[in-house]
Design a protein around this motif. Structure first.
Motif, PDB file in Angstrom:
ATOM      1  N   UNK A  28      49.931   2.686  10.473  1.00 30.77           N
ATOM      2  CA  UNK A  28      50.218   2.935   9.066  1.00 30.77           C
ATOM      3  C   UNK A  28      49.755   1.723   8.247  1.00 30.77           C
ATOM      4  N   UNK A  29      49.119   1.952   7.124  1.00 29.40           N
ATOM      5  CA  UNK A  29      48.623   0.883   6.263  1.00 29.40           C
ATOM      6  C   UNK A  29      49.254   1.002   4.880  1.00 29.40           C
ATOM      7  N   UNK A  30      50.501   0.530   4.721  1.00 31.62           N
ATOM      8  CA  UNK A  30      51.159   0.625   3.421  1.00 31.62           C
ATOM      9  C   UNK A  30      50.591  -0.376   2.417  1.00 31.62           C
ATOM     10  N   UNK A  31      50.689  -0.031   1.155  1.00 27.41           N
ATOM     11  CA  UNK A  31      50.227  -0.913   0.084  1.00 27.41           C
ATOM     12  C   UNK A  31      51.013  -2.217   0.149  1.00 27.41           C
ATOM     13  N   UNK A  53      40.645  -0.064  14.900  1.00 26.06           N
ATOM     14  CA  UNK A  53      39.368   0.579  14.559  1.00 26.06           C
ATOM     15  C   UNK A  53      39.414   1.423  13.288  1.00 26.06           C
ATOM     16  N   UNK A  54      40.272   1.068  12.357  1.00 27.26           N
ATOM     17  CA  UNK A  54      40.265   1.696  11.044  1.00 27.26           C
ATOM     18  C   UNK A  54      39.282   0.926  10.169  1.00 27.26           C
ATOM     19  N   UNK A  55      38.851   1.555   9.109  1.00 28.03           N
ATOM     20  CA  UNK A  55      37.865   0.934   8.226  1.00 28.03           C
ATOM     21  C   UNK A  55      38.349   0.957   6.785  1.00 28.03           C
ATOM     22  N   UNK A  56      37.869  -0.004   6.009  1.00 33.21           N
ATOM     23  CA  UNK A  56      38.226  -0.072   4.604  1.00 33.21           C
ATOM     24  C   UNK A  56      37.107  -0.698   3.805  1.00 33.21           C
ATOM     25  N   UNK A  57      37.277  -0.688   2.496  1.00 32.95           N
ATOM     26  CA  UNK A  57      36.266  -1.219   1.577  1.00 32.95           C
ATOM     27  C   UNK A  57      36.905  -2.226   0.634  1.00 32.95           C
TER      28      UNK A  57
END
Length: 118
Positions: free
Chosen positions: A2-5, A28-32
């Protein structure tokens, strides 16, 4: 995962484009990190960072699995890290006391080492 703000974590830059930095997050999740995060310093940021660099980021948006990140807001106190055990605490006296005690122990240890060296 989980990636909470507000979550702070390390990310690895895997691509630099005109949109910004594409990074790999844990599991192995990706973001910008969108180029506008750098404001008028985007051009210098492109030259400062390289593919493979690890950077500390904060989650600023997570909508339908698309994770937006920021480098410039990592120290923003309004983005509260939900994993920070002190997020609700206004009283840091116990923590300060622990740090002061540790510093005293280190100083005493240093003095005893210096005395034994003489």
């Amino acid at each position: 995962m989980n990636f909470p703000i507000g979550l702070r974590l390390n990310a690895k830059i895997n691509n630099i484009t005109k949109l910004g930095f594409f990074v790999t997050l844990p599991h192995h999740h990706h973001g910008l990190i969108f180029y506008k995060d750098f404001g008028d310093k985007w051009e210098s940021a492109k030259n400062k960072y390289n593919i493979g660099d690890e950077v500390r980021v904060v989650i600023i948006n997570n909508h339908q699995g698309k994770i937006s990140l920021s480098l410039s807001q990592v120290n923003n106190p309004d983005l509260i890290d939900p994993t920070n055990e002190f997020k609700e605490s206004k009283d840091f006296a116990p923590l300060v006391s622990l740090v002061e005690d540790a510093n005293k122990k280190i100083a005493n240890l240093k003095n005893s080492i210096e005395l034994s060296d003489q």
